[in-house]
Design an enzyme around this catalytic site. Structure first.
Site, PDB file in Angstrom:
ATOM      1  N   PHE A 124       0.873  -1.181   0.000  1.00 22.21           N
ATOM      2  CA  PHE A 124       0.000   0.000   0.000  1.00 22.21           C
ATOM      3  C   PHE A 124       0.904   1.223   0.000  1.00 22.21           C
ATOM      4  O   PHE A 124       1.578   1.502   0.996  1.00 22.21           O
ATOM      5  CB  PHE A 124      -0.877  -0.048   1.256  1.00 22.21           C
ATOM      6  CG  PHE A 124      -1.927   1.028   1.381  1.00 22.21           C
ATOM      7  CD1 PHE A 124      -3.146   0.895   0.736  1.00 22.21           C
ATOM      8  CD2 PHE A 124      -1.718   2.129   2.197  1.00 22.21           C
ATOM      9  CE1 PHE A 124      -4.137   1.861   0.886  1.00 22.21           C
ATOM     10  CE2 PHE A 124      -2.698   3.094   2.355  1.00 22.21           C
ATOM     11  CZ  PHE A 124      -3.910   2.961   1.701  1.00 22.21           C
ATOM     12  N   GLU A 128       4.537   9.704   1.676  1.00 20.35           N
ATOM     13  CA  GLU A 128       5.649  10.314   0.967  1.00 20.35           C
ATOM     14  C   GLU A 128       6.546  11.026   1.961  1.00 20.35           C
ATOM     15  O   GLU A 128       6.144  11.231   3.120  1.00 20.35           O
ATOM     16  CB  GLU A 128       5.132  11.303  -0.083  1.00 20.35           C
ATOM     17  CG  GLU A 128       4.292  10.651  -1.169  1.00 20.35           C
ATOM     18  CD  GLU A 128       3.760  11.651  -2.197  1.00 20.35           C
ATOM     19  OE1 GLU A 128       2.994  11.231  -3.073  1.00 20.35           O
ATOM     20  OE2 GLU A 128       4.115  12.849  -2.103  1.00 20.35           O
ATOM     21  N   PRO A 129       7.754  11.425   1.560  1.00 23.15           N
ATOM     22  CA  PRO A 129       8.641  12.103   2.503  1.00 23.15           C
ATOM     23  C   PRO A 129       8.009  13.311   3.184  1.00 23.15           C
ATOM     24  O   PRO A 129       8.267  13.570   4.361  1.00 23.15           O
ATOM     25  CB  PRO A 129       9.833  12.521   1.615  1.00 23.15           C
ATOM     26  CG  PRO A 129       9.854  11.506   0.533  1.00 23.15           C
ATOM     27  CD  PRO A 129       8.422  11.183   0.263  1.00 23.15           C
ATOM     28  N   SER A 155       1.341  11.898   7.742  1.00 23.15           N
ATOM     29  CA  SER A 155       0.060  12.087   8.418  1.00 23.15           C
ATOM     30  C   SER A 155      -0.911  12.906   7.571  1.00 23.15           C
ATOM     31  O   SER A 155      -2.116  12.663   7.574  1.00 23.15           O
ATOM     32  CB  SER A 155       0.281  12.786   9.766  1.00 23.15           C
ATOM     33  OG  SER A 155       1.046  11.963  10.630  1.00 23.15           O
ATOM     34  N   GLN A 208      10.077  -3.267  32.471  1.00 26.69           N
ATOM     35  CA  GLN A 208      10.550  -2.775  33.766  1.00 26.69           C
ATOM     36  C   GLN A 208      10.411  -3.844  34.848  1.00 26.69           C
ATOM     37  O   GLN A 208      11.317  -4.025  35.676  1.00 26.69           O
ATOM     38  CB  GLN A 208       9.749  -1.526  34.150  1.00 26.69           C
ATOM     39  CG  GLN A 208      10.334  -0.729  35.303  1.00 26.69           C
ATOM     40  CD  GLN A 208      11.588   0.020  34.916  1.00 26.69           C
ATOM     41  OE1 GLN A 208      11.880   0.156  33.733  1.00 26.69           O
ATOM     42  NE2 GLN A 208      12.337   0.501  35.899  1.00 26.69           N
ATOM     43  N   GLY A 229      13.028  -6.580  34.386  1.00 25.37           N
ATOM     44  CA  GLY A 229      14.407  -6.189  34.630  1.00 25.37           C
ATOM     45  C   GLY A 229      15.293  -6.407  33.417  1.00 25.37           C
ATOM     46  O   GLY A 229      14.826  -6.514  32.278  1.00 25.37           O
ATOM     47  N   GLU A 267      -0.574   4.287   9.655  1.00 19.30           N
ATOM     48  CA  GLU A 267      -2.023   4.347   9.392  1.00 19.30           C
ATOM     49  C   GLU A 267      -2.690   5.454  10.207  1.00 19.30           C
ATOM     50  O   GLU A 267      -3.821   5.326  10.672  1.00 19.30           O
ATOM     51  CB  GLU A 267      -2.683   2.981   9.647  1.00 19.30           C
ATOM     52  CG  GLU A 267      -2.215   1.920   8.665  1.00 19.30           C
ATOM     53  CD  GLU A 267      -2.998   0.630   8.743  1.00 19.30           C
ATOM     54  OE1 GLU A 267      -4.225   0.708   8.943  1.00 19.30           O
ATOM     55  OE2 GLU A 267      -2.398  -0.440   8.602  1.00 19.30           O
TER      56      GLU A 267
END
Length: 384
Positions: free
Chosen positions: A115, A119-120, A124, A333, A336, A360
């Protein structure tokens, strides 16, 4: 299924998928090479009939598949999801010839889809894409409409090794989302090249370069200048299932933490007997279950064709991916230093869990969608 519980058949199917993921798919994933398409794994998904179900399932069933596979083998989950993401536009909007040519191969796992939207400078903000689809004046009469694709796509999963790409390009400059068209572009099309990117996640991601790549009306998916609807329709289907992927990882981390804190001795007793640990585990379990229910509710709303799917899908992805990040981080955490060793389940999940908060539609984009939908609903109610 209600939005709040799975029926016995669904529960049994999910258990079977977890077993398949652990016993059959996990060994194939372990033999794969990070950053490369694992074709034996993709073929196994086809042989199991899971790829075929991508196109016969509703959103809820897709979520159950992704959550169950993610619990036992994140690589298998991702391979399945990427086949669906890349090929769903062809399934939903492609021509009969496109579907006949590619979908049987996708379903059997012999062809890999991708898909290509980001692009650069248009991640979003996908409507800002600039990959140019310019009319090709050199085509001979009678050959139909043609375009040349020029530009770049970036952060494309399965690139540059996929067999075909669903590519979104600008056919009308200056028209925003209304000037984008979708094209099916086979990987061997002249002028199309790609470069892999070295990412922290193990699945392949790369850059695609288009140097006058020829496409015709036969390659068009849907209508000219209507491609953004194809993209958003695909993302609305897959967003809740991204949340399901996150829930599967969160549950795997939670179960590992329960087992570890129940047997690990420290300060004269077991870790689970420390209130600080027990309360943290309780909080993680509650958040995981809340995310799961929101994912199921969004998927059910999609399957019913409800109007508020964009809002609910955004909420599901937002809560589930943020929750998974929190659960996996807390699990590391509580385990450990051992959880930081290369090859440990949590080391693997720690690398896998970060990306779904971005792809996405990043978390910030989901919040924007949610707010926009809420205020649109308010305005609609005030106008009645």
């Amino acid at each position: 299924m209600s939005e709040f519980a799975l029926d016995p058949k669904e529960l049994q199917w999910c258990a079977e998928l977890r077993t398949l993921a652990a016993e059959r798919l996990r060994p194939l994933a372990d033999h794969g090479e990070a950053g490369r398409i694992n074709r034996p794994l993709v073929r196994a998904l086809g042989e199991l009939g899971l790829l075929e179900r991508l196109f016969s399932s509703g959103s809820l069933e897709l979520c159950l598949m992704r959550e169950s596979l993610a619990y036992g083998c994140t690589e298998a989950e991702t391979a399945l999801a990427l086949q669906g993401l890349g090929a769903h536009p062809v399934h939903a909007h492609g021509t009969p010839a496109q579907r006949a040519r590619w979908l049987p191969q996708v379903e059997e796992g012999s062809a890999v889809a991708a898909f290509a939207l980001s692009e650069p400078d248009a991640g979003s903000d996908a409507a800002a894409l600039t990959l140019a689809a310019e009319r090709d004046p050199g085509r001979a009469p009678g050959q139909g409409d043609g375009w040349r694709l020029t530009g770049e796509k970036c952060w494309i999963s399965n690139a540059p090794e996929a067999d075909f790409y669903t590519v979104f390009a600008r056919t009308t400059p200056g028209a925003g989302a209304r000037g984008v068209s979708a094209f099916l572009v086979p990987a061997d099309r002249p002028g199309l090249t790609g470069t892999p990117l070295d990412m922290i996640s193990p699945h392949p991601i790369g850059v695609l370069a288009f140097d006058g790549v020829p496409v015709t009306r036969d390659d068009l998916i849907g209508e000219v200048d209507r491609g953004f609807r194809v993209a958003m329709g695909t993302l609305n289907l897959f967003r809740p299932s991204v949340g399901a992927f996150a829930v599967g990882m969160a549950q795997a981390a939670l179960d590992a933490t329960l087992a570890h804190t129940a047997r690990r001795r420290a300060f004269g007793g077991q870790l689970k007997d420390l209130q600080a640990v027990a309360h943290q585990v309780a909080e993680l379990a509650t958040r995981t279950e809340a995310a799961r229910l929101l994912v199921y509710a969004a998927a059910a709303a999609y399957d019913r064709g409800e109007r508020d799917v964009p809002r609910r899908a955004a909420m599901a992805k937002l809560l589930a991916t943020e929750t998974a990040q929190q659960v996996v981080d807390a699990a590391v955490q509580l385990h450990g230093a051992r959880a930081l060793q290369r090859g440990h389940l949590l080391e693997h999940l720690y690398r896998e869990v970060r990306a779904p908060r971005i792809y996405e539609g990043a978390t910030e984009v989901q919040r924007t969608i949610i707010a926009k939908e809420l205020y649109a609903q308010l305005a609609e109610e005030a106008a009645e």
